[in-house]
Design a protein around this motif. Structure first.
Motif, PDB file in Angstrom:
ATOM      1  N   ARG A  59     -50.060  68.679-122.803  1.00 30.18           N
ATOM      2  CA  ARG A  59     -50.076  69.894-121.982  1.00 30.18           C
ATOM      3  C   ARG A  59     -49.079  70.920-122.520  1.00 30.18           C
ATOM      4  O   ARG A  59     -49.412  72.112-122.642  1.00 30.18           O
ATOM      5  N   ARG A  60     -47.864  70.486-122.832  1.00 33.36           N
ATOM      6  CA  ARG A  60     -46.872  71.436-123.352  1.00 33.36           C
ATOM      7  C   ARG A  60     -47.294  71.998-124.705  1.00 33.36           C
ATOM      8  O   ARG A  60     -47.087  73.179-124.992  1.00 33.36           O
ATOM      9  N   LEU A  61     -47.861  71.150-125.541  1.00 35.85           N
ATOM     10  CA  LEU A  61     -48.300  71.579-126.865  1.00 35.85           C
ATOM     11  C   LEU A  61     -49.542  72.461-126.801  1.00 35.85           C
ATOM     12  O   LEU A  61     -49.756  73.311-127.673  1.00 35.85           O
ATOM     13  N   GLY A  62     -50.388  72.222-125.803  1.00 36.54           N
ATOM     14  CA  GLY A  62     -51.655  72.933-125.737  1.00 36.54           C
ATOM     15  C   GLY A  62     -52.611  72.505-126.827  1.00 36.54           C
ATOM     16  O   GLY A  62     -53.455  73.292-127.274  1.00 36.54           O
ATOM     17  N   LEU A  63     -52.495  71.247-127.265  1.00 35.15           N
ATOM     18  CA  LEU A  63     -53.344  70.708-128.321  1.00 35.15           C
ATOM     19  C   LEU A  63     -54.160  69.539-127.783  1.00 35.15           C
ATOM     20  O   LEU A  63     -53.859  68.994-126.716  1.00 35.15           O
ATOM     21  N   ASP A  64     -55.177  69.145-128.545  1.00 39.74           N
ATOM     22  CA  ASP A  64     -56.067  68.094-128.064  1.00 39.74           C
ATOM     23  C   ASP A  64     -55.694  66.713-128.569  1.00 39.74           C
ATOM     24  O   ASP A  64     -56.276  65.715-128.144  1.00 39.74           O
ATOM     25  N   ARG A  65     -54.730  66.639-129.509  1.00 38.87           N
ATOM     26  CA  ARG A  65     -54.323  65.330-129.991  1.00 38.87           C
ATOM     27  C   ARG A  65     -52.950  65.399-130.645  1.00 38.87           C
ATOM     28  O   ARG A  65     -52.479  66.483-131.027  1.00 38.87           O
ATOM     29  N   ILE A  66     -52.341  64.231-130.782  1.00 41.01           N
ATOM     30  CA  ILE A  66     -51.078  64.055-131.482  1.00 41.01           C
ATOM     31  C   ILE A  66     -51.344  63.114-132.645  1.00 41.01           C
ATOM     32  O   ILE A  66     -52.031  62.105-132.488  1.00 41.01           O
ATOM     33  N   ASP A  67     -50.831  63.427-133.810  1.00 39.62           N
ATOM     34  CA  ASP A  67     -51.143  62.624-134.993  1.00 39.62           C
ATOM     35  C   ASP A  67     -50.279  61.377-135.107  1.00 39.62           C
ATOM     36  O   ASP A  67     -50.766  60.312-135.462  1.00 39.62           O
ATOM     37  N   VAL A  68     -48.990  61.525-134.835  1.00 35.78           N
ATOM     38  CA  VAL A  68     -48.052  60.407-134.950  1.00 35.78           C
ATOM     39  C   VAL A  68     -47.203  60.356-133.687  1.00 35.78           C
ATOM     40  O   VAL A  68     -46.613  61.372-133.288  1.00 35.78           O
TER      41      VAL A  68
END
Length: 324
Positions: free
Chosen positions: A128-137
């Protein structure tokens, strides 16, 4: 070696740049950084070919993740690798506060929690804070603070996310090499894919060589070397009273040898870890475009072989440490 050179992150299948940008500083570590300056720093790193970015919920109590998202969302998602961490929730009344964060958001703080429920919530909060759909690591952050729960709950939860394809790699974010080595041995197979090791494989502290780095080579675990400038200790002279006498003497010796070879100490510091076969990338902090530009330049500087011979001869490098 160039900042934009790409290499595989161990056995994970994730491809990272040799130089990574740590985003603690742009979250306000030690002193405030404006939003514009933070975004400009990430933009400059991108121009230099940096494609590895490392943040954490605790960095500025969410501020670093928010800024990372704003800086990276305009980029094509497959072009970079974003790392963040679990182990602390940012919430109203969180008491695991740290005085190093300048002007943190009011009314919230970190709460240490490595439970499965907390890890899943932490990932949701980070997205939510990043506003992205995934985290890589995803790193288990400072697992030594509650080692039993980090091993029994946090790691298996991240391993499940990896198995589902939700994250590309599972990692540890540690300040102590012995903790990471123990975790790698005790975690259920196949174990973490990589380790973010801060300050324990540097010109001044090579304790990572004792056990962790050979273990990582044996298991195909990648190491991201952080803290290579030793918190700025190598950047400028310090008064003798600022550091323990033995360490101050090592710093003086290192500076004298570097000066004899006309080499900036930071150039030796950023290049040294990458000679080890376990080390995939070096992750450095920056709070301005000028700082990340300087690190990228230091990475490419040609250094004379005699420098490493003299450092080893002075007892600053372990006999087991490979050199560039």
């Amino acid at each position: 070696m160039r900042a934009d050179e790409r290499v595989m992150l161990g056995r994970s299948g994730v491809s990272v740049s040799r130089l990574g940008l740590g985003l603690a500083s742009v979250g306000g570590m030690f002193r405030p950084v404006s939003e514009a300056r933070a975004l400009a720093t990430v933009d400059r790193a991108w121009q230099l070919g940096v494609r590895l970015f490392d943040t954490a919920p605790v960095y500025g109590y969410g501020r670093s993740e928010e800024r990372a998202g704003r800086a990276l969302r305009p980029r094509r998602r497959g072009d970079y690798v974003l790392c963040t961490k679990v182990g602390r929730l940012i919430e109203p009344g969180g008491r695991d506060t740290q005085p190093i964060w300048a002007d943190p958001p009011p009314g919230v703080g970190p709460r240490l929690d490595y439970s499965r429920r907390a890890v899943l919530r932490s990932v949701e909060d980070s997205l939510r804070r990043l506003g992205l759909d995934r985290i890589d690591v995803l790193h288990v952050h400072d697992p030594d603070l509650d080692y039993p729960t980090a091993l029994a709950e946090a790691y298996p939860t991240l391993a499940e996310l990896r198995d589902r394809g939700t994250v590309g790699a599972v990692s540890l974010g540690v300040n102590h090499a012995d903790v990471a080595a123990r975790f790698l041995r005790e975690a259920p197979a196949p174990g973490p894919d990589c380790v973010l090791l801060a300050g324990r494989y540097t010109l001044l502290d090579q304790s990572g060589l004792d056990d962790l780095l050979p273990l990582c080579v044996d298991r195909g675990v990648a190491v991201l070397a952080a803290g290579v400038y030793q918190g700025g200790l190598l950047a400028a002279p310090h008064a003798d009273g600022d550091v323990p006498p033995a360490l101050a003497e090592r710093v003086r010796t290192l500076r004298a040898i570097c000066e004899r070879h006309d080499v900036p100490p930071l150039a030796a510091a950023i290049q040294f870890p990458l000679a080890h076969p376990a080390v995939t990338s070096v992750v450095v902090g920056a709070r301005s475009p000028e700082e990340i530009t300087a690190s990228a330049d230091l990475l490419t500087r040609a250094l004379p072989p005699a420098l490493w011979s003299d450092l080893r001869g002075a007892g600053l490098l372990s006999g087991a440490a490979p050199v560039p």
